[in-house]
Scaffold this motif. Structure first.
Motif, PDB file in Angstrom:
ATOM      1  N   GLU A  40       0.722   5.736  -0.868  1.00 43.56           N
ATOM      2  CA  GLU A  40      -0.135   6.916  -1.033  1.00 43.56           C
ATOM      3  C   GLU A  40      -0.232   7.294  -2.507  1.00 43.56           C
ATOM      4  OE1 GLU A  40      -1.191  10.960  -1.451  1.00 43.56           O
ATOM      5  OE2 GLU A  40       0.952  10.544  -1.379  1.00 43.56           O
ATOM      6  N   TYR A  41      -1.312   7.994  -2.861  1.00 42.98           N
ATOM      7  CA  TYR A  41      -1.629   8.363  -4.248  1.00 42.98           C
ATOM      8  C   TYR A  41      -0.432   8.973  -4.973  1.00 42.98           C
ATOM      9  CZ  TYR A  41      -4.157  10.788  -8.028  1.00 42.98           C
ATOM     10  OH  TYR A  41      -4.582  11.250  -9.237  1.00 42.98           O
ATOM     11  N   PHE A  63       0.859  -1.188   0.000  1.00 46.30           N
ATOM     12  CA  PHE A  63       0.000   0.000   0.000  1.00 46.30           C
ATOM     13  C   PHE A  63       0.894   1.237   0.000  1.00 46.30           C
ATOM     14  CE2 PHE A  63      -1.957   3.544   2.163  1.00 46.30           C
ATOM     15  CZ  PHE A  63      -3.255   3.580   1.685  1.00 46.30           C
ATOM     16  N   GLU A 111      -9.825  -3.090   4.708  1.00 47.87           N
ATOM     17  CA  GLU A 111      -9.115  -2.831   3.456  1.00 47.87           C
ATOM     18  C   GLU A 111      -7.889  -3.738   3.304  1.00 47.87           C
ATOM     19  OE1 GLU A 111     -10.043  -0.489   0.845  1.00 47.87           O
ATOM     20  OE2 GLU A 111     -11.807  -1.016   2.021  1.00 47.87           O
ATOM     21  N   TYR A 171      -7.111   7.673   5.693  1.00 45.48           N
ATOM     22  CA  TYR A 171      -6.219   8.621   6.356  1.00 45.48           C
ATOM     23  C   TYR A 171      -6.855   9.230   7.613  1.00 45.48           C
ATOM     24  CZ  TYR A 171      -3.644   8.369   1.960  1.00 45.48           C
ATOM     25  OH  TYR A 171      -2.951   7.936   0.867  1.00 45.48           O
ATOM     26  N   GLN A 212      -9.271   5.629  -0.036  1.00 42.70           N
ATOM     27  CA  GLN A 212      -7.966   5.939   0.523  1.00 42.70           C
ATOM     28  C   GLN A 212      -8.023   7.194   1.378  1.00 42.70           C
ATOM     29  OE1 GLN A 212      -4.654   7.020  -2.133  1.00 42.70           O
ATOM     30  NE2 GLN A 212      -3.462   5.398  -1.174  1.00 42.70           N
TER      31      GLN A 212
END
Length: 772
Positions: free
Chosen positions: A426-427, A424, A476, A464, A460
Motif C-alpha cells: 500500500e502507498y 505489492f 494488474e 481497493y 491502486q
C-alpha cells in the motif's frame, strides 16, 4: 529576610523557559513512524553505496528510470545516523532538532517568546520527523529569526544566511521557504518606507544587507540540478497545480489538506491536554498580533502574520512554519506590550526604548508564570506517559526506537524465505518496504508516487474497491508480475484499504504469514506452489502472541492491533477480548471504543455500539468516530440524528468527501433537496479528483450527478433532473441502472420517445453483461 517578588520573578521565568525546553524534548522524543522516512533512508543508502546522486527513480519497479529531482543529502545524513545508532538514533536526532528550534525561539529569554514557543512545541515536533522536511523546519526558524532580529536592530548574523541556504537547497526542496522569508523581510522594509521617520534607517539596513540576500539567491544554484531545482521545489511543495488529467495530490495527501474551522476549535482552546491546544491558541494570537501590528503602524509584519495564518490553515504541512512565524514576530512584541514592573521598559527596534501599554505587578506576573509552568509540566507528563499519543496519535509512543506499526517481522519473513518478487504494498507502506526490502525487492509505490506515477495512485485506489479474485486484480498482477502482497493491518491503516478477510479466503491469493500488524500473501500460481504448500496458514485459526517481556505500551499496541485484525477476520470473540485487554492498559484510548463499537454494530448490538462511539467521542472529538456514529444512526433509520452527527464530522474532517456524499443521500431520504444539493456541492469541492483530474474518477462524479438529479426531481425541476442524470450516464455509460433511471425521468416528464430509447439501451447493457 522577606520574600521579594521582584527578585523571585526572574527565577520563575527561567524555570518556565527550562520547562518549555524540556517539553520540546519530550514532545519530539518518540518512536519513528513516518511514512516517508523509509524512502529517504533508502535513497541515502543508495548514495553512500554507489557514490552517486540518483537523477531517476531507483527504488520502485513501477517507475524505475523516471526522472526524479530531489536533494539527496538529508537521506544520507539520516542513513548515516541510522547506521551508527539505529532507530533510537533517529529518534534522538529528531528530538534534538526540535529542541534546537525551540531553544532558538526563546534565545532572548523574554516571557512572550517563551509562552509562544510553548504553544508552538507540538506543531514543531510534528514536523521534525526523520525526513528531509525536518531541515526546512530548522532552517526556516533560523532564516526568519535572523532577518527579524536584523530588522529590529538587535544582534543578528546576516552573513550566516547564504551558508544556510547552500545547505538547505541540498537537503530539502523547502528551501523556497527561505526565499519566502527574504520576501517577507523585504516587505517589512518596503512598508516602512511609507513613513518618513523610518525611511533613513530602512535604506541603511537595505544597503548593508543586500549583498547577503543576493548571495542567498546565488547559493540556491549550488545543487546537482542547478535552476531546475525550482521546478521540483514548487511541485513537491504542493504549490504547483497538478497537470491536466492527473491526480490532485494536494488534496489527496493529508499534509496538504487544510485545517477545518469548526466549533471544536473553541473546545481545543480550553483543553490544555489536547494535542492541538497550542496550535489553536496561535491561530487566535495570529489575529491579535496582526491587529496589534496594524495599530502600531507596522504594516509589513501585520501582512506576514495574516499570510502565515492563511497558510497554517490552508495546509497542515505548514503548521510548524506558521507557529515559528508567530513565535518569532510576536514574542518580543508581547513582552513589550505586557512589561513586568521589575523589568522596566524593553529595547525595541534599533535600540529604541519601547514603552509598554500594560505594566504588571511582579506578584501577578509570578502567579501567571507559575500557571504556565503547571501547563508545561502537564504537557511533559502526557508526553512521557504516552497519554498524548494514545488519545491523539496511535502511531507514536514516547521514547526512542521504531514504531509498532512497522511490519518488520513480515519483511524479515519475506527475506528469510526468499519469496519471489514483485511485491505489492500500500502507498503508505511503500517507503518502509523500499528501506527494509530494497534493493533486492524494489517497492510497488511509495510516498513519491503521487509525483512519479500519479496514474498508478489512481489505479491502486481502484484496486481497493475490487475483490481479490476480480478481473482488475488479475490484470494488474499480470501487468506488474505481482507475486506477493504485503498488507499492513496495524490500527486503522490497513483496514481502510485492503480487506484481510477477503484476501485470506481468496482463490487467487494464499496467506503465508500473519502477525498483529501485517499479513503476507502469495499469488496462487504454479511457480509459487512450493512456497504455498510449505508456508500456507489459516487466518481463521492462526494464533498471535505478545513478547514475553513486552512493556506496557508494547502490550497495549499488541492487543489493540490484534483486536483490529481479529475484527477484520471476523474472529469476533477474540477481537473483543483483545480490545478489552488494550482498554485495561490505557483506559483513555478512544480507538478501542471505536473498534468495539464497529464490532457491536456488525453484530447488530446497536445500543452497545452507540455507547462505545459516545465513549470514544468523550475522550477525543474525532471526526471519524462522529461519522461512524452517524452511520450507525442511519443504519437504524434515525436519519435526523445521523444528519446532525455527520454534519459535525464533515465540518471537523480534513477529508470529508465520503461524509458529504453520505450526507447528501440522507438529506434526500429526509426529503430535503436543497440541503442535499449543498452536501453534494461540498463533496465535489473536497474531491481529490478536481482541477483537471475529474476524468480519473467517473464513478464518483456520476454518483454526485445522480444525487443532484434526485434532489432536483424532489423539487419538481425536471429539466435539471434529466440533465444531471444524462451527465451520470455520460460518465458511466456501461452502468445499466443509470440508464433505467434516466428512462423513468423521461417517462415522468412525458418524453416517451427518449424514455424508450434509454430503456432499450439499459436492456442491451443487461444482455451484454449477462453474456460475459
Amino acid at each position: 529576610m522577606g520574600f521579594s517578588a521582584q527578585k523571585a520573578y526572574p527565577v520563575v521565568r527561567s524555570i518556565f523557559i527550562l520547562l518549555v525546553l524540556l517539553s520540546a524534548l519530550c514532545a519530539s522524543l518518540h518512536t519513528v513512524a513516518d511514512y516517508d522516512m523509509g524512502w529517504h533512508l533508502a535513497t541515502g543508502r543508495y548514495v553512500v553505496q554507489h557514490h552517486q546522486i540518483p537523477h531517476t527513480d531507483v527504488l520502485s519497479f513501477t517507475s524505475a528510470g523516471k526522472p526524479w529531482a530531489y536533494p539527496p543529502f538529508a537521506g544520507v545524513l539520516l542513513y548515516l545516523t541510522y547506521s551508527a545508532f539505529g532507530y533510537a538514533g533517529l529518534s534522538w536526532f529528531c528530538a534534538l532538532a526540535c529542541l534546537a528550534v525551540v531553544a532558538y525561539l526563546v534565545r532572548w529569554g523574554d516571557i512572550g517568546s517563551a509562552v509562544l514557543a510553548m504553544f508552538a512545541v507540538q506543531s514543531i515536533a510534528a514536523r521534525t520527523a526523520p525526513r528531509a522536511d525536518l531541515f526546512s523546519t530548522v532552517f526556516f526558524a533560523l532564516f526568519l529569526g535572523e532577518l527579524w532580529a536584523y530588522h529590529r536592530g538587535t544582534r543578528s548574523r546576516p552573513w550566516l544566511l547564504p551558508v544556510i541556504m547552500m545547505l538547505w537547497v541540498n537537503l530539502h526542496p523547502g528551501f523556497i521557504a527561505g526565499l519566502g522569508a527574504i520576501g517577507a523581510y523585504l516587505l517589512i522594509e518596503v512598508s516602512d518606507l511609507l513613513f518618513a521617520e523610518r525611511r533613513q534607517a530602512v535604506l541603511l539596513r537595505l544597503r548593508t544587507i543586500w549583498p547577503w540576500l543576493v548571495a542567498c539567491g546565488v547559493a540556491t544554484l549550488v545543487n546537482p540540478w542547478g535552476p531546475r531545482i525550482y521546478v521540483a521545489s514548487l511541485t513537491l511543495s504542493g504549490l504547483a497545480a497538478p497537470a491536466q488529467g492527473k491526480l490532485n495530490s494536494n488534496a489527496f495527501i493529508g499534509e496538504f489538506r487544510g485545517i477545518p474551522i469548526s466549533p471544536h476549535l473553541l473546545y481545543q482552546l480550553i483543553d490544555v491536554r489536547h494535542m492541538e491546544n497550542g496550535f489553536t491558541w496561535l491561530l487566535l494570537l495570529a489575529l491579535f498580533l496582526g491587529g496589534l501590528f496594524l495599530w502600531k503602524r507596522q504594516l509589513g509584519p501585520a501582512v506576514i502574520a495574516f499570510v502565515a495564518l492563511y497558510f497554517g490553515l490552508a495546509h497542515a504541512r505548514y503548521m510548524a512554519m506558521f507557529a515559528i512565524t508567530i513565535a518569532t514576530l510576536g514574542g518580543l512584541l508581547l513582552s513589550e506590550l505586557f512589561v513586568i514592573n521589575g523589568e522596566g521598559a524593553s529595547t525595541g527596534e534599533a535600540g529604541k526604548i519601547t514603552r509598554s501599554l500594560f505594566r504588571i505587578p511582579d506578584t501577578v506576573a509570578i502567579i501567571v508564570v507559575v500557571a504556565f509552568c503547571g501547563v508545561a509540566l502537564l504537557h511533559i507528563a502526557d508526553f512521557v506517559s504516552s497519554r498524548t499519543y494514545v488519545v491523539f496519535n496511535s502511531d507514536w509512543r514516547f521514547g526512542a526506537g521504531e514504531s509498532s506499526w512497522f511490519p518488520a517481522r513480515a519483511a524479515a519473513f519475506i527475506q528469510r524465505e526468499q519469496l519471489p518478487g514483485n511485491i505489492f504494498e500500500e502507498y503508505a507502506l511503500g517507503g518502509y518496504a523500499a528501506w527494509t526490502l530494497g534493493p533486492q525487492y524494489p517497492d510497488f509505490i511509495d510516498g513519491r508516487g503521487d509525483r512519479l506515477s500519479p496514474d498508478l495512485v489512481v489505479e491502486q485506489r481502484k484496486l481497493y474497491t475490487e475483490g481479490p479474485d476480480s478481473q482488475l486484480w488479475q490484470t494488474e498482477a499480470d501487468r506488474w508480475n505481482l507475486n506477493v502482497l504485503l498488507v499492513s493491518t496495524s490500527g486503522f491503516r490497513g483496514l481502510q484499504k485492503m480487506d484481510p478477510f477477503a484476501f485470506c479466503h481468496s482463490a487467487t491469493w494464499h496467506p503465508v504469514y500473519m502477525d498483529d500488524v501485517s499479513l503476507v500473501l502469495l499469488r496462487n500460481t504454479a511457480q509459487n506452489r512450493p512456497w504455498i504448500d510449505r508456508l500456507q496458514i489459516d487466518c481463521r485459526t492462526q494464533q498471535l502472541s505478545p513478547y514475553n517481556a513486552a512493556s506496557r505500551p508494547a502490550l497495549y499496541d499488541f492487543y489493540l492491533n490484534s483486536g483490529a485484525l481479529f475484527f477484520e477476520l471476523h474472529r469476533d470473540q477474540e477481537s473483543e477480548a483483545s480490545l478489552r485487554h488494550a482498554s485495561e492498559l490505557y483506559p483513555e484510548d478512544p480507538n478501542v471504543h471505536v473498534l468495539l463499537a464497529s464490532l457491536f454494530q456488525r453484530k447488530q448490538r446497536y445500543r452497545e455500539a452507540e455507547q462505545e462511539y459516545l465513549a470514544a467521542l468523550t475522550l477525543n472529538q474525532n471526526s471519524g468516530a462522529l461519522y461512524s456514529l452517524g452511520s450507525l444512526y442511519a443504519s437504524e433509520g434515525r436519519n435526523v440524528e445521523a444528519v446532525e452527527a455527520i454534519e459535525r464530522a464533515a465540518k471537523e474532517s480534513t477529508a470529508p468527501l465520503d461524509m458529504y456524499m453520505t450526507l447528501g443521500k440522507l438529506q434526500i431520504a429526509l426529503n430535503h433537496p436543497e440541503q442535499s444539493l449543498a452536501a453534494f456541492a461540498e463533496a465535489k469541492k473536497n474531491s481529490p479528483f478536481r482541477n483537471g483530474g475529474e476524468s480519473l474518477a467517473p464513478e464518483l462524479y456520476a454518483e454526485i450527478a445522480e444525487g443532484n438529479s434526485e434532489a432536483h426531481r424532489l423539487q419538481g425541476n425536471w429539466p435539471e433532473a434529466i440533465a444531471f442524470q444524462l451527465e451520470a450516464t455520460r460518465l458511466t455509460p456501461l452502468v445499466g441502472s443509470r440508464w433505467k433511471r434516466l428512462a423513468d425521468l423521461y417517462e415522468a416528464n412525458g418524453q416517451m420517445q427518449f424514455a424508450a430509447e434509454a430503456r432499450q439501451h439499459a436492456a442491451e447493457l443487461q444482455v451484454a453483461n449477462t453474456s460475459r
